[in-house]
Design an enzyme around this catalytic site. Structure first.
Site, mmCIF file in Angstrom:
data_model
loop_
_atom_site.group_PDB
_atom_site.id
_atom_site.type_symbol
_atom_site.label_atom_id
_atom_site.label_comp_id
_atom_site.label_asym_id
_atom_site.label_seq_id
_atom_site.Cartn_x
_atom_site.Cartn_y
_atom_site.Cartn_z
ATOM 1 N N GLY A 1 -14.872 -14.553 -19.172
ATOM 2 C CA GLY A 1 -14.643 -14.455 -17.731
ATOM 3 C C GLY A 1 -15.939 -14.489 -16.931
ATOM 4 O O GLY A 1 -16.018 -15.128 -15.886
ATOM 5 N N THR A 2 -16.948 -13.789 -17.414
ATOM 6 C CA THR A 2 -18.219 -13.745 -16.683
ATOM 7 C C THR A 2 -18.789 -15.153 -16.521
ATOM 8 O O THR A 2 -19.203 -15.554 -15.429
ATOM 9 C CB THR A 2 -19.229 -12.845 -17.424
ATOM 10 N N ASN B 1 -10.426 -4.633 -11.231
ATOM 11 C CA ASN B 1 -10.527 -4.052 -12.568
ATOM 12 C C ASN B 1 -10.515 -2.537 -12.570
ATOM 13 O O ASN B 1 -10.127 -1.919 -13.546
ATOM 14 C CB ASN B 1 -11.800 -4.565 -13.253
ATOM 15 N N GLN C 1 -8.333 -9.879 -14.737
ATOM 16 C CA GLN C 1 -7.495 -8.709 -15.016
ATOM 17 C C GLN C 1 -6.024 -8.988 -14.755
ATOM 18 O O GLN C 1 -5.154 -8.250 -15.221
ATOM 19 C CB GLN C 1 -7.951 -7.512 -14.166
ATOM 20 N N HIS D 1 -9.951 -11.868 -23.908
ATOM 21 C CA HIS D 1 -9.775 -10.517 -24.456
ATOM 22 C C HIS D 1 -9.151 -9.550 -23.469
ATOM 23 O O HIS D 1 -8.848 -8.419 -23.816
ATOM 24 C CB HIS D 1 -11.091 -9.968 -25.020
ATOM 25 N N THR E 1 -20.667 -26.076 -28.993
ATOM 26 C CA THR E 1 -19.487 -26.237 -29.850
ATOM 27 C C THR E 1 -18.439 -25.201 -29.459
ATOM 28 O O THR E 1 -18.726 -24.013 -29.464
ATOM 29 C CB THR E 1 -19.871 -26.043 -31.326
ATOM 30 N N CYS F 1 -22.357 4.265 -14.423
ATOM 31 C CA CYS F 1 -23.667 4.921 -14.417
ATOM 32 C C CYS F 1 -24.648 4.000 -15.105
ATOM 33 O O CYS F 1 -24.277 3.132 -15.866
ATOM 34 C CB CYS F 1 -23.643 6.208 -15.204
#
Lengths: 394, 410
Positions: free
Chosen positions: B68-69, B137, B165, B187, B224, B305
């Site tokens: 996703g990133t 998210n 999400q 995932h 690939t 954090c």
């Protein structure tokens, strides 16, 4: 006249520079992380995340050990293509941002496409790419590199092992030349990792790109070595959650990383024996082919070459014709990336081969799972195909 | 261990495991022309077609990425070139960092983007790329992306939607959304980590790559492709319906928290059925998460954090939650969550709240409060509250090292 040998019950895979079979032991190591141990390694607040993170760090140590790196110098990526992009564009962009006035980026004409494209892309950003030629044996002339470095140079990128002809560049020597000239040194070790001994720290390499699926690991994972002392700084290619010390964002694929680690561990344990076994298989194949097909030529240095590679120009049949007549044999005309587009290999051209000779050339990659029977089948099938093609042409 | 942190990563679906096992038997590189390569390519193209059908896009307009990133970064790199960029205030860091210097679209107290502000932003100025996530998210809040798409079309702007999400948890039909690009992740819908995709409309389908290389993915993404991971991605997408059935359980989780004095962040807005974010006034989020972890419940802090230093969640801060932003935890139910998970959470939350926030429970008394929560869950889930001595949680002593919370996980 050789006859086609009986068809095997599965394809005979001799294209191990395109990709390798994922070792069953690697798959076994990965499976628990697909199923019970599925935590996000960045979720350090709970035990599931901690378990995944510990597995990622253990794999990082396995990768580091194989290539002669410190564990903190290994950054996980989606593969060697991404690693090469980050290494080349990232160092150039960071240096330019810091006011570094060096603009020259030196690489070699026979590099993998993703290195050539990354370097070429930098021209649009004000950098000055230089593509060095190679000798007829595929090796770089160190003097050509020295000459190129008389202009102050930011980065030198030279692959350790070529993906088409398997030749091994003298990385310690070229790295020393680059460092002497004050340049950063990057090497694409996708085809070298697990095939030849590597010691990135001692060789003074600054950056190195690793692939999982070229060493019997899974596809979708790779790594980038980034030297810490002295520290090599680079800009990320894309950002986000700031994983991998900000160099490479995105959730780490724990199972794939565990697989890469296990593949590195196996390679380290078995490299010596495996290299000897594969070299014997190659000698057997080459001997049979030279006997059955007089005039066959090996491209690239045989002395400085990984054990598993052959790149052969056939005297009287095109590669496409040979492959069509031996459909159970998986070999290739060159790099897998571009093999869908049938055009002469730029690597072979750089060696001085004519387009006609390049069209008669096959790459053969012997690997961990190649058996002597596979070799005998390949030799017989290629010899028969060559004879048929020759007869058809007359 | 009850795993209630699905928005960090979903457990692998069995369908994905089966598909990957089959794909692992094929050795070839999908770009190779020989039999092994063609077999690998067939698996990959079948997966592309399944995903394309599932999410409403032409197969040729779906580009595989590493996740996703990267899909978000690729969209902003390619569609944002020579455009000014506008992003929602609660976007994921994958978008926020890729779109540095972007104009920020404010959200209301429930986390919903202000479309009047978007109309004003788009009314004048050069052509824009707008990035708006389908589902948040941290809170699960849904954005009015279809309305935003209409606004963008009217003003000649492009719209990128981060559906990471949302995909697999609600109906996601790219053509119905009306966006120009949409990012999904394997995932987060029960597939393996290591793959994602960017969906494109035909008009912008020929994008410049972020990762240059061998010309794979029609020159839009070099490298690939991970065939087995992609096969698992597609199988998981087909197996995922929507998570509507999770909503009643999510409500049980919320009622249990509210009974202990918690506040639901984003309440009132349409939200993902599997996600809730609850703030317990006066109790630091990291202390809550660690107490729950010790009690066998895996959830995460709404606030991220860095190096042990608590930083407030930009999502909750943008919603105007003030101090509560540092006191919120996220509970996200995975596809295989069961009643026992929810019951265990309710009991553990009550124990945690009683220990860390006894003052809140004075009015009812701990047992009474717990019984109250348990009543709502039915007799089956009735639990006994141990006589908890107040325990002091010291960060860094409980955790083996300073907390660092990073990434898509949040």
């Amino acid at each position: 006249m050789p006859n086609q040998p009986p068809r095997p019950n599965r394809p005979v895979y001799l294209d191990n520079q395109a990709t390798t079979r994922c070792d069953p032991r690697v798959l076994d190591a990965m499976l628990p992380f697909f199923t019970e141990r599925y935590g996000n390694p960045h979720s350090v607040e709970h035990v599931m995340g901690n378990d995944a993170e510990a597995a990622v760090e253990a794999a990082r140590a396995q990768v580091a050990a194989l290539v002669g790196a410190d564990v903190k110098e290994v950054v996980f990526t989606s593969g060697a293509t991404e690693s090469n992009n980050i290494a080349i564009k990232g160092t150039a962009r960071f240096a330019a941002r810091m006011g570094n006035e060096r603009r020259r980026v030196v690489t070699v004409a026979t590099e993998h496409k993703c290195v050539l494209e990354s370097v070429a892309d930098l021209a649009d950003e004000g950098f000055a790419p230089v593509f060095l030629p190679v000798r007829a044996d595929g090796l770089l002339d160190p003097d050509a590199l020295r000459d190129a470095l008389t202009v102050p140079t930011l980065l030198v990128s030279i692959m350790a092992v070529n993906n088409e002809i398997g030749v091994v560049q003298d990385i310690p020597a070229v790295a020393a030349i680059a460092k002497q000239a004050g340049a950063l040194f990057h090497t694409d070790i996708a085809q070298a990792t697990g095939k030849i001994p590597l010691d990135l720290d001692a060789w003074r390499v600054d950056l190195a790109s690793i692939s999982g699926h070229k060493l019997y690991g899974p596809k979708g994972v790779g790594a980038l070595f980034v030297r810490r002392r002295p520290r090599v700084r680079l800009a990320p290619l894309f950002s986000g959650g700031g994983q991998e010390r900000g160099l490479r964002s995105g959730t780490l694929p724990t199972p794939l990383i565990v697989g890469l680690g296990e593949a590195c561990r196996l390679a380290q344990a078995e490299m010596t024996d495996e290299t000897a076994r594969i070299a014997a298989l190659r000698a057997r194949l080459l001997g049979q082919l030279q006997q059955d097909i007089p005039g066959i030529v090996v491209n690239g240095s045989m002395a400085a070459r990984i054990a598993g590679n052959l790149n052969l120009t056939f005297p009287r049949a095109t590669a496409a014709d040979l492959m069509a007549r031996a459909p159970e044999l998986c070999v290739s005309t060159g790099s897998a990336c571009s093999s869908a587009a049938i055009e002469p290999s730029y690597v072979l051209r750089a060696l001085g081969l004519s387009d006609d000779a390049a069209a008669r050339t096959l790459r053969i990659g012997i690997g961990r799972f190649t058996s002597p029977a596979d070799i005998d089948y390949a030799a017989a099938a290629l010899a028969a195909a060559h004879t048929e093609a020759q007869a058809a042409a007359q | 261990m009850h795993y209630l942190d699905a928005n960090a990563t979903e457990p692998l679906r069995p369908e994905a495991r089966t598909a990957m096992a089959a794909a692992h038997d094929v050795t070839g590189n999908p770009s190779s022309v020989h039999a092994a390569g063609r077999a690998a390519r067939r698996i990959m193209e079948d997966a592309r077609e399944s995903l394309a059908t599932r999410f409403g896009v032409r197969p040729a307009d779906l580009v595989f990425t590493s996740g996703g990133t990267e899909a978000d970064a690729l969209a902003i790199h390619a569609l944002g070139a020579r455009r000014r960029i506008v992003i929602g205030a609660t976007e994921h860091d994958a978008v926020r960092v890729a779109a540095q210097g972007a104009a920020i679209l404010p959200v209301d107290r429930a986390g919903v983007a202000d479309l009047d502000a978007l109309a004003l932003l788009l009314a004048d100025g050069p052509p824009a790329l707008v990035c708006l996530m389908l589902a948040n998210n941290e809170t699960g809040t849904l954005q009015p992306v279809a309305e935003a798409a209409a606004l963008c079309r009217r003003h000649g702007a492009l719209l990128h939607v981060d559906a990471v999400q949302a995909a697999g948890r609600m109906a996601v039909d790219f053509s119905a959304v009306g966006a120009d690009s949409l990012a999904i992740s394997s995932h987060k819908l029960g597939g393996p980590a290591g793959a994602g995709a960017l969906l494109l409309v035909p008009a912008v389908s020929s994008i410049i790559p972020l990762i240059a290389g061998g010309g794979q993915e029609r020159g839009r993404r070099g490298g690939t492709p991970p065939v087995a991971v992609i096969a698992g991605f597609a199988a998981a997408a087909l197996a995922s319906g929507d998570a509507a059935g999770m909503a009643p359980w999510r409500d049980v989780v919320e009622r249990a928290a509210v009974a202990c004095g918690a506040v639901v962040c984003g309440a009132g807005a349409p939200r993902l059925p599997n996600t809730t974010c609850v703030a317990l006034p006066g109790v630091r989020a990291d202390a809550q998460v660690i107490a729950l972890d010790l009690d066998g419940i895996a959830v995460s802090a709404g606030a991220a954090c860095s190096s042990g230093k608590v930083a407030t969640s930009h999502v909750l801060a943008a919603m105007g939650l003030g101090a509560l932003a540092g006191q919120a935890i996220r509970i996200s139910l995975p596809w295989n969550a069961g009643a026992d998970d929810v019951d265990a959470f309710a009991a553990a939350y009550a124990r945690m709240a009683a220990r860390l926030n006894p003052s809140r429970c004075v009015g009812l008394g701990r047992e009474a409060d717990q019984a109250h929560a348990a009543d709502r869950l039915g007799a089956q889930s009735r639990v006994t509250v141990p006589r908890a001595d107040p325990i002091v949680l010291t960060l860094g002593a409980e955790a083996s090292r300073p907390l660092t919370l990073r990434g898509r996980g949040f």
